[in-house]
Design an enzyme around this catalytic site. Structure first.
Site, PDB file in Angstrom:
ATOM      1  N   ARG A  42      10.620   2.203  -9.559  1.00  0.00           N
ATOM      2  CA  ARG A  42       9.486   2.688  -9.527  1.00  0.00           C
ATOM      3  C   ARG A  42      10.634   2.963  -7.463  1.00  0.00           C
ATOM      4  NH1 ARG A  42       6.877   3.590  -5.220  1.00  0.00           N
ATOM      5  NH2 ARG A  42       5.270   2.009  -6.086  1.00  0.00           N
ATOM      6  N   ASP A  43       9.675   1.696  -7.566  1.00  0.00           N
ATOM      7  CA  ASP A  43       9.542   0.988  -5.889  1.00  0.00           C
ATOM      8  C   ASP A  43      11.136   0.391  -5.377  1.00  0.00           C
ATOM      9  OD1 ASP A  43       8.909   0.772  -3.179  1.00  0.00           O
ATOM     10  OD2 ASP A  43       6.927  -0.130  -3.781  1.00  0.00           O
ATOM     11  N   TYR A  85      -3.449   3.285  -7.387  1.00  0.00           N
ATOM     12  CA  TYR A  85      -3.753   2.888  -6.025  1.00  0.00           C
ATOM     13  C   TYR A  85      -4.062   3.303  -5.359  1.00  0.00           C
ATOM     14  CZ  TYR A  85       1.310   1.109  -7.083  1.00  0.00           C
ATOM     15  OH  TYR A  85       2.465   0.760  -8.245  1.00  0.00           O
ATOM     16  N   GLU A 107      -3.132   3.969  -0.548  1.00  0.00           N
ATOM     17  CA  GLU A 107      -2.655   3.339  -0.227  1.00  0.00           C
ATOM     18  C   GLU A 107      -2.975   2.663   0.916  1.00  0.00           C
ATOM     19  OE1 GLU A 107      -0.383   7.044   0.113  1.00  0.00           O
ATOM     20  OE2 GLU A 107       1.496   6.063   0.981  1.00  0.00           O
ATOM     21  N   THR A 109       1.449  -1.020   2.045  1.00  0.00           N
ATOM     22  CA  THR A 109       2.246  -0.254   2.231  1.00  0.00           C
ATOM     23  C   THR A 109       2.926  -0.234   2.690  1.00  0.00           C
ATOM     24  OG1 THR A 109       0.483   1.053   1.094  1.00  0.00           O
ATOM     25  CG2 THR A 109       2.343   1.855   2.469  1.00  0.00           C
ATOM     26  N   HIS A 136       0.347  -5.537  -4.256  1.00  0.00           N
ATOM     27  CA  HIS A 136       1.750  -5.429  -4.565  1.00  0.00           C
ATOM     28  C   HIS A 136       1.849  -5.221  -2.656  1.00  0.00           C
ATOM     29  CE1 HIS A 136       4.637  -1.310  -5.337  1.00  0.00           C
ATOM     30  NE2 HIS A 136       4.451  -0.997  -3.909  1.00  0.00           N
ATOM     31  N   HIS A 146       4.676  -5.506   0.192  1.00  0.00           N
ATOM     32  CA  HIS A 146       6.393  -5.811   0.785  1.00  0.00           C
ATOM     33  C   HIS A 146       6.128  -6.532   1.882  1.00  0.00           C
ATOM     34  CE1 HIS A 146       7.152  -1.194  -0.659  1.00  0.00           C
ATOM     35  NE2 HIS A 146       6.363  -1.535  -0.632  1.00  0.00           N
TER      36      HIS A 146
HETATM   37  C1  KIV Z   1       3.384   4.691  -3.115  1.00  0.00           C
HETATM   38  C2  KIV Z   1       2.859   3.140  -2.622  1.00  0.00           C
HETATM   39  C3  KIV Z   1       1.866   2.719  -4.081  1.00  0.00           C
HETATM   40  C4  KIV Z   1       3.312   2.581  -2.672  1.00  0.00           C
HETATM   41  O1  KIV Z   1       4.600   1.996  -3.326  1.00  0.00           O
HETATM   42  C5  KIV Z   1       2.992   1.671  -1.275  1.00  0.00           C
HETATM   43  O2  KIV Z   1       1.834   1.686  -0.840  1.00  0.00           O
HETATM   44  O3  KIV Z   1       3.880   0.680  -1.015  1.00  0.00           O
END
Ligand code: KIV
Length: 512
Positions: free
Chosen positions: A6-7, A134, A136, A169, A197, A199
């Site tokens: 997905r991501d 989630y 976001e 996000t 989650h 990044h």
């Molecule tokens: C779409 C959302 C869940 C996402 O990947 C994020 O916020 O990083």
């Protein structure tokens, strides 16, 4: 939870086919043994629908259906209907985790948003769908609208929601913030399951994941090779190594040995090259380049760390170049079964330093050629020689190749077409070996480089990686013509495997 499908697929320029998605899903769950996978966003496309269906069909028959998750939206019954028809059972509902997103994107009040979420969660329950949520832009929310984040959490923790997913996000958090923000949440809602989650926009993905774990999250979202939106997500392989080596208080079910192979598979399917220095999975991360390291390895393992290549199904290598020194060369010579006097070793070392200075790469398989060249010895005996060839290249016609090859006394000739000149050449070569009942080694990588110079007549270096008896072997060719440099690298491979013993009767065109 692995979100490569997905991501990870949100990496610019990447689109997996349905069967690629199914293969990755199967390997992640059966071999890598991640707990869950997020496979798609709802309503994206018909192709995505077919991919999810393929995965849920397989997962349903193999007891994995509750591990397949789909990202859904607060859109009434639309996302839910899509995922139900695709056979999925778990949804990760995307709600707004910052007031900024809520007011400027959805243009709603918190109360109206909560009402919409309640309707979706209740509908999911009636359809037997398990719900995770989630928040976001949660990281920005914690910085700029903390009151709203806690209002959301107060509300969500009253709903039948299994896991609350906290995304950074935009990848903006510092490790300190990851810890303090999450600790505050975990302390306030001790009976709920939170996941992080992360990044990687500031290259802090793994550091933030570590702090999120220290603060008490029970799950992480990771991707193979750190693929994902913009700079990507926290990468699976390095995060697992960090947890296993540096965080004894945490455990995962992930099988380290399979991390390299899934990484290579995703590299192939995505077309996104793994950087050579990417921890755990990069081409050169287990290669010692400085001679002093190779020397220390011999002396009580001075450069030992827990991060041993064998854990990941890889091998320690010793590079050859201007900084490699005697110890690296000796290690490679030992692997090739070659012994040299001190004086000869010095000459070979000098030549490798000169090549390195000219920025030419040297592979271990080059060593016999270098020895042969400077010591005028027969360290390499070229028994297989490509004696003649013609390659054609034209507009609107398939490239073709005719080649003649001698195995000592016997000469064989074949021709073939291909997608390019080298492909045609290889097809003709394969035909010759097929006559002898022999398959050529698989080519697993092909790299072309122009050592600095920048002119069209500059030397072109081709390094080809072959799978020979389960081992990766690299051969190198250097020529001002790109195809010829690849042919030179190929002839070296042919000599490494030696003169083939015919498995079936093969008639040479000439016997000398
Ligand atoms: C779409 C959302 C869940 C996402 O990947 C994020 O916020 O990083």
């Amino acid at each position: 939870m692995d979100t490569t499908l997905r991501d990870g697929e949100q990496t610019s320029g990447v689109s997996f086919s349905a069967s690629e998605k199914l293969t990755i899903a199967q390997i992640l769950l059966q071999e890598v043994k991640v707990d869950r996978i997020e496979v798609a966003s709802a309503r994206v496309s018909e192709g995505e629908f077919q991919a999810v269906k393929k995965i849920t069909d397989w997962a349903g028959k193999n007891g994995f259906l509750d591990k397949i998750e789909v990202l859904t939206f607060v859109d009434g019954d639309a996302s839910i209907n899509w995922m139900v028809q695709a056979g999925a059972k778990v949804m990760n509902l995307l709600t707004k985790g910052s007031l900024n997103h809520l007011t400027h994107q959805l243009k709603k009040s918190p109360e109206a948003h909560f009402e919409d979420i309640r309707n979706v969660v209740e509908l999911a329950e009636t359809k037997g769908i398990q719900c995770n949520v989630y928040l976001e832009d949660w990281s920005n929310g914690m910085r700029s609208s903390k009151e709203y984040v806690f209002q959301s959490l107060d509300f969500l923790t009253t709903l039948p929601v299994k896991r609350i997913l906290l995304p950074d996000t935009l990848g903006i958090l510092t490790p300190f913030e990851s810890y303090t923000f999450i600790k505050e949440i975990v302390d306030r809602y001790p009976n709920h399951h939170f996941e992080f989650h992360g990044h990687n926009d500031y290259d802090l993905g793994v550091a933030n994941v570590m702090e999120a774990l220290r603060a008490g999250v029970q799950g992480l979202h990771l991707t193979v090779n750190g693929m994902g939106e913009r700079t990507g997500n926290a990468p699976l392989a390095s995060t697992i190594a960090v947890i296993n080596d540096l965080m004894p208080e945490c455990t995962t079910a992930v099988n380290e040995k399979s991390l390299y192979s899934i990484s290579k598979l995703v590299e192939t399917f995505s077309g996104i090259r793994i950087p050579a220095n990417k921890p755990i999975v990069g081409e050169s991360v287990f290669t010692q380049t400085a001679g002093i390291h190779a020397d220390g390895d011999k002396k009580n393992n001075l450069y030992f760390s827990k991060l041993m290549p064998e854990r990941f199904g890889r091998q320690r290598l010793y590079a050859l170049g201007k900084t490699s020194g005697k110890a690296n060369i000796e290690n490679n010579l030992r692997d090739l079964g070659i012994t040299l006097s001190d004086a000869d070793l010095k000459k070979v070392t000098q030549r490798i330093i000169e090549l390195g200075d000219r920025k030419e790469a040297v592979t271990p398989e080059d060593l016999p050629y270098i020895i042969s060249d400077i010591l005028d010895s027969d360290a390499i005996e070229e028994k297989v020689v490509i004696t003649n060839y013609v390659l054609t290249h034209s507009k609107n016609l398939k490239p073709s190749a005719t080649l003649q090859i001698s195995f000592g006394e016997e000469v064989f000739e074949e021709n073939a077409q291909g997608d390019g000149q080298y492909d045609a050449f290889m097809n003709a070569l394969k035909k010759i070996y097929a006559k002898k009942g022999i398959d050529l080694p698989m080519l697993s990588d092909y790299t072309v480089r122009i050592p600095p110079g920048g002119k069209t007549d500059a030397l072109c270096e081709t390094i080809i990686t072959w799978e020979i008896n389960g081992k990766e072997v690299k051969t190198r060719g250097l020529d001002s013509d790109q195809t010829f440099s690849a042919i030179k690298a190929t002839q070296k491979m042919l000599n490494l495997i030696g003169v083939p013993e015919s498995k079936i009767a093969a008639e040479p065109i000439i016997t000398l």
